[in-house]
Design an enzyme around this catalytic site. Sequence first.
Site, PDB file in Angstrom:
ATOM      1  N   ASP A  33       4.548   4.322  -5.738  1.00 42.71           N
ATOM      2  CA  ASP A  33       5.778   4.483  -6.518  1.00 42.71           C
ATOM      3  C   ASP A  33       6.846   4.930  -5.489  1.00 42.71           C
ATOM      4  OD1 ASP A  33       7.665   4.572  -8.600  1.00 42.71           O
ATOM      5  OD2 ASP A  33       7.097   6.880  -9.135  1.00 42.71           O
ATOM      6  N   HIS A  50      10.489  -2.807  -1.492  1.00 39.58           N
ATOM      7  CA  HIS A  50       9.181  -3.468  -1.705  1.00 39.58           C
ATOM      8  C   HIS A  50       8.748  -4.207  -0.566  1.00 39.58           C
ATOM      9  CE1 HIS A  50       9.579  -2.846  -5.797  1.00 39.58           C
ATOM     10  NE2 HIS A  50      10.869  -3.836  -6.049  1.00 39.58           N
ATOM     11  N   LEU A 144     -14.932  -2.501   2.231  1.00 41.69           N
ATOM     12  CA  LEU A 144     -14.021  -2.085   1.288  1.00 41.69           C
ATOM     13  C   LEU A 144     -13.443  -3.165   0.137  1.00 41.69           C
ATOM     14  CD1 LEU A 144     -12.092   0.136   0.267  1.00 41.69           C
ATOM     15  CD2 LEU A 144     -10.327  -0.942   1.751  1.00 41.69           C
TER      16      LEU A 144
END
Length: 253
Positions: A33, A50, A144
């Site tokens: 956020d 972004h 991962l």
Amino acid sequence: MAIRIPFLKSKNRKRSTIQTNESLPGHVAIIMDGNGRWAKKRGLPRAAGHKEGMKTIKKIVKKAVELKLNVLTLYAFSTENWKRPKSEVDYIMKLPSEFLDTYLQELIDNNVQVRTIGDFSALPVHTQKAVQTSIDETAQNDGLILNFALNYGSRNEIVGAVKDIVHDIEQQQMSKDDINEEAISERLYTKDYEDPDLLIRTSGEIRISNFLLWQIAYAEFYFTEVLWPDFDEIEFEKSLIDYQNRKRRYGGI
């Protein structure tokens, strides 16, 4: 569910050492956020925030690989985010292609496996194509798991699980007595993953925003005022050190 809300100030940049011999979270989930506010503070369009946020993803993934974490789930786009201006949504939908075009080979080289949760079919075709390519190209990796929550909403996910259970009962594949936590969990998008051990939210907001509501029942929460584009490896390590200093009781003593 443990909730702690002492924000860590970004000015405290002294690096502490993660105790790698202590327990690290296997699954970290992050609500990324603050991209828009980061851009606004600099007099830039929200798209710039972004774009900068993508650089942060690369840093955090690299650190997660280094620490040998199992799963990193990133809240990339929620079912509610469609309410944003069309120009912003259109830009966000182009980011997976841009991100993966420049980063896919590094993910492959680092043994990272890309996956997604959410209603994938509702995304634009070009977004689906970019993401599916990364899923296919990294399918053989066993390090991962980089799990992007795209067009994801936890309430919709739980409603879908309930509908699946009702369907199975109607088809006499199970009875109402078979309904338990496991029956619900195995019908969620995350059925193949362990539940998150640590949930991180950046930017100073203190809410869950319809993210993994079922799965975070016993996750540790970590909130920081740092905006996502500024959340670097040091900030990530702070969250992990804080996690290591907690005692998880799961309702016990």
